[in-house]
Design a protein around this motif. Structure first.
Motif, short mmCIF file in Angstrom:
data_model
loop_
_atom_site.label_atom_id
_atom_site.label_comp_id
_atom_site.label_asym_id
_atom_site.label_seq_id
_atom_site.Cartn_x
_atom_site.Cartn_y
_atom_site.Cartn_z
N ALA A 237 -0.78 3.60 -8.25
CA ALA A 237 -0.19 3.30 -9.55
C ALA A 237 -1.10 2.39 -10.36
N ALA A 238 -1.72 1.41 -9.70
CA ALA A 238 -2.64 0.49 -10.39
C ALA A 238 -3.85 1.23 -10.94
N ILE A 239 -4.44 2.08 -10.13
CA ILE A 239 -5.62 2.83 -10.56
C ILE A 239 -5.29 3.75 -11.74
N ASN A 240 -4.15 4.43 -11.65
CA ASN A 240 -3.74 5.33 -12.74
C ASN A 240 -3.49 4.56 -14.03
N ALA A 241 -2.84 3.40 -13.93
CA ALA A 241 -2.56 2.60 -15.12
C ALA A 241 -3.84 2.10 -15.78
N MET A 242 -4.82 1.74 -14.97
CA MET A 242 -6.10 1.26 -15.50
C MET A 242 -6.87 2.38 -16.19
N GLU A 243 -6.76 3.59 -15.67
CA GLU A 243 -7.46 4.72 -16.28
C GLU A 243 -6.91 5.03 -17.66
N TRP A 244 -5.65 4.67 -17.90
CA TRP A 244 -5.03 4.93 -19.19
C TRP A 244 -5.17 3.75 -20.16
N ASN A 245 -5.81 2.67 -19.72
CA ASN A 245 -5.96 1.49 -20.57
C ASN A 245 -7.38 1.41 -21.11
N ASP A 246 -7.51 1.41 -22.44
CA ASP A 246 -8.83 1.41 -23.08
C ASP A 246 -9.60 0.11 -22.85
N SER A 247 -8.90 -0.96 -22.47
CA SER A 247 -9.56 -2.25 -22.28
C SER A 247 -10.30 -2.34 -20.95
N VAL A 248 -10.05 -1.40 -20.05
CA VAL A 248 -10.61 -1.47 -18.71
C VAL A 248 -11.63 -0.35 -18.50
N PRO A 249 -12.91 -0.69 -18.27
CA PRO A 249 -13.92 0.35 -18.00
C PRO A 249 -13.61 1.08 -16.69
N ASN A 250 -13.79 2.38 -16.70
CA ASN A 250 -13.53 3.17 -15.50
C ASN A 250 -14.51 2.81 -14.38
N ASP A 251 -14.00 2.83 -13.15
CA ASP A 251 -14.82 2.64 -11.95
C ASP A 251 -15.48 1.26 -11.87
N ARG B 272 -5.37 -7.88 -14.93
CA ARG B 272 -4.32 -8.71 -14.30
C ARG B 272 -2.93 -8.32 -14.82
N GLN B 273 -2.80 -8.15 -16.13
CA GLN B 273 -1.50 -7.82 -16.70
C GLN B 273 -1.00 -6.46 -16.21
N ILE B 274 -1.93 -5.51 -16.09
CA ILE B 274 -1.55 -4.19 -15.57
C ILE B 274 -0.97 -4.34 -14.17
#
Length: 218
Positions: free
Chosen positions: A85-99, A126-128
């Motif tokens: 769930a964390a990885i998926n949420a980060m992939e959908w957030n523009d503020s977080v670079p992938n990988d 952190r918020q994610i």
């Protein structure tokens, strides 16, 4: 100066005012402006929200929270489910670079690892993590790798940012910089102002760490 009883009553009234918080689940003790919280929540995000609400109460100098996180059986998540769930949420957030971020989960506790360029990216991760179902806590061990700047340049940028802020009294805060570390000293009027000053300093380009020694003066 506000009494501990007045501060406690304001806290209880504010918590009761919030539609998503059951104030009867929270124990509140106030001594010399320091608030101690106890209780059991079924959401880590809700625990964070309670702390943020109390920080804004006039007279609060610090918070020692002992709120525990528990789960209803139908809401319990495995570590693998939380990690996915964390990885998926980060992939959908523009503020977080992938990988760029590594997520480790142990018994519901998330540890964030990796290297990012900006403090706002670290904060977004952190918020994610905090808002995911099943999370008991978050340790943000992400490091920052930014452009090389001279300490005096970093200090100037932070000082100017304080002056632009409506929430921070720039004249009451002293900024010291050593390489990529910042130390804040002086007096502020609230815990909210103290945290805002730290946030402003931490978001400045070239800052890796902030030592916040600001004192809340009432």
């Amino acid at each position: 100066m506000r009494t501990d009883a007045q501060i406690k009553q304001d806290i209880l009234d504010e918590l009761a005012f919030q539609p998503n918080i059951n104030e009867t689940q929270i124990g509140v003790v106030v001594k010399d402006g320091i608030v101690t919280l106890t209780g059991l929540f079924f959401s880590y995000a809700l625990k964070i929200a309670v702390v943020q609400i109390i920080e804004k109460i006039e007279g609060v100098k610090a918070i020692a929270e002992g709120i525990k996180i528990g789960y209803l059986s139908n809401l319990n998540k495995t570590d693998t489910e939380i990690a996915n769930a964390a990885i998926n949420a980060m992939e959908w957030n523009d503020s977080v670079p992938n990988d760029k971020v590594i997520v480790e989960v142990d018994n519901g506790w998330i540890t964030l690892l990796g290297e990012l360029e900006w403090a706002y990216q670290k904060d977004a991760v952190r918020q994610i993590a905090e808002n995911l179902s099943g999370v008991k806590g978050v340790t943000n061990s992400i490091t920052l790798n930014q452009f090389a700047l001279q300490p005096e340049d970093i200090k100037e940028k932070i000082t100017k940012a304080f002056k632009r802020s409506a929430l921070v009294d720039a004249l009451s805060i002293t900024v010291e910089t050593t390489r990529h570390a910042v130390k804040l000293t002086g007096n502020v009027q609230s815990v909210t102002e103290k945290k805002e000053a730290e946030k402003v300093a931490f978001n400045a380009l070239g800052v890796y760490a902030v030592q916040n020694e600001l004192r809340v003066d009432h």
